[in-house]
Each structure stands twice: as C-alpha cells, then as structure tokens.
Design an enzyme around this catalytic site. Structure first.
Site, PDB file in Angstrom:
ATOM      1  N   CYS A 257      12.434  27.956  -5.257  1.00 54.06           N
ATOM      2  CA  CYS A 257      13.368  28.410  -4.398  1.00 54.06           C
ATOM      3  C   CYS A 257      12.797  28.946  -3.172  1.00 54.06           C
ATOM      4  O   CYS A 257      11.856  29.794  -3.452  1.00 54.06           O
ATOM      5  CB  CYS A 257      14.488  28.953  -5.009  1.00 54.06           C
ATOM      6  SG  CYS A 257      14.229  30.459  -5.525  1.00 54.06           S
TER       7      CYS A 257
ATOM      8  N   CYS B 299      11.866  31.190  -9.894  1.00 53.40           N
ATOM      9  CA  CYS B 299      12.990  30.977  -8.978  1.00 53.40           C
ATOM     10  C   CYS B 299      13.795  32.567  -8.991  1.00 53.40           C
ATOM     11  O   CYS B 299      13.238  33.177  -9.670  1.00 53.40           O
ATOM     12  CB  CYS B 299      13.802  29.892  -9.231  1.00 53.40           C
ATOM     13  SG  CYS B 299      14.927  29.753 -10.790  1.00 53.40           S
TER      14      CYS B 299
ATOM     15  N   CYS C 186       8.351  36.533  -3.573  1.00 56.77           N
ATOM     16  CA  CYS C 186       7.413  36.608  -4.829  1.00 56.77           C
ATOM     17  C   CYS C 186       6.536  37.806  -4.748  1.00 56.77           C
ATOM     18  O   CYS C 186       6.242  38.360  -4.140  1.00 56.77           O
ATOM     19  CB  CYS C 186       6.347  35.414  -4.381  1.00 56.77           C
ATOM     20  SG  CYS C 186       5.443  35.065  -6.076  1.00 56.77           S
TER      21      CYS C 186
END
Length: 149
Positions: free
Chosen positions: A79, A7, A86
C-alpha cells in the site's frame, strides 16, 4: 529466502500476499506486518482466500516494529501509505519493492460489491505475486503483459 510483506493494517492485502507466497513455495520464510496493525485479519480476506484453497484464518496482524532488527531478502510494501511511511530497518534489507494494491476494505456498498472488491484484490495479488515469485525468486524471464508497457 526471507520475505516481509508490509502494509498499514496487516489485515487484508499483506495477509493475502503472505498466503499466496507461502503456497507457491513452502521453503520461503514469509512474514507480514503493518505500520498500524488491526485487531484481526479481515474476515472477507479469510473467506476469499479459503475459496482459493488457502487458509489464512490462523494469521494475526503483527506490528512492523517486531521486524526492524532482522535481515530480510525482500521487504515488499503493498500500500502507498506503508511505502511512504516505511520505517528504517536496522537489520539488512537486500531488496525493497512496492507492489501496490487498492485496499478492498475501503470499498463501501452492498455485501456483493464488497465481496467482489475482495475477490478482485485477491486475484490481482495472486497475479502480481506469482510474477514476483517467478521472476525474482526463480529468476525466470516472463513476457511483459500489456498493462506494463
């Protein structure tokens, strides 16, 4: 089985998911990290997890950069920001999943309102990661709930 839960701050949702997965199966190698890790795990997350019988008080936020060269069976974002930002992993990632959970640390209001937000997030994380564990790790087929139809 090696699982990374990712996250943004690694202070709340990913830490709770980490705690639940580890409690489901001590043989899992579970890690959590953040794209912009906080200084500490959110005390509200520690509190509501303790109420569920899981101690995450020893957890510390970790920068995802320390995880990029490793091999992962699962990288799970919790999230939308972490999902969208990412990073590229140079190690192998066998499966990428997104199990989105609203951030209870963004809730404002009375102490009871904030506490309820953390309890709701904790319970949702437990439900969704239980389903993940049963279907993905144990390979069991579960009936779909009405919310997924």
């Amino acid at each position: 089985m090696k699982i990374l839960i990712l996250c943004t701050g690694n202070s709340c949702r990913s830490q709770m998911a980490h705690g639940f997965l580890q409690s489901f199966d001590a043989n899992l190698q579970v890690f959590s990290a953040g794209t912009h890790p906080a200084e500490q795990v959110n005390p509200h997350a520690v509190e509501v997890m303790a109420e569920a019988g899981i101690d995450i008080s020893h957890h510390r936020p970790t920068d995802v950069a320390t995880c990029l060269n490793e091999t992962w069976d699962y990288v799970i974002t919790v999230c939308d920001h972490a999902r969208e930002s990412c990073p590229a992993f140079s190690g192998e990632v066998r499966h990428r999943l997104h199990i989105g959970i609203e951030d209870p640390s963004e809730v404002t209001g009375s102490p009871e309102t904030i506490r309820q937000a953390f309890i709701q997030a904790r319970d949702l994380i437990k439900e969704r990661f239980s389903r993940f564990y049963l279907t993905e790790i144990l390979g069991k087929e579960l009936p779909r709930c009405a919310c997924e139809r």
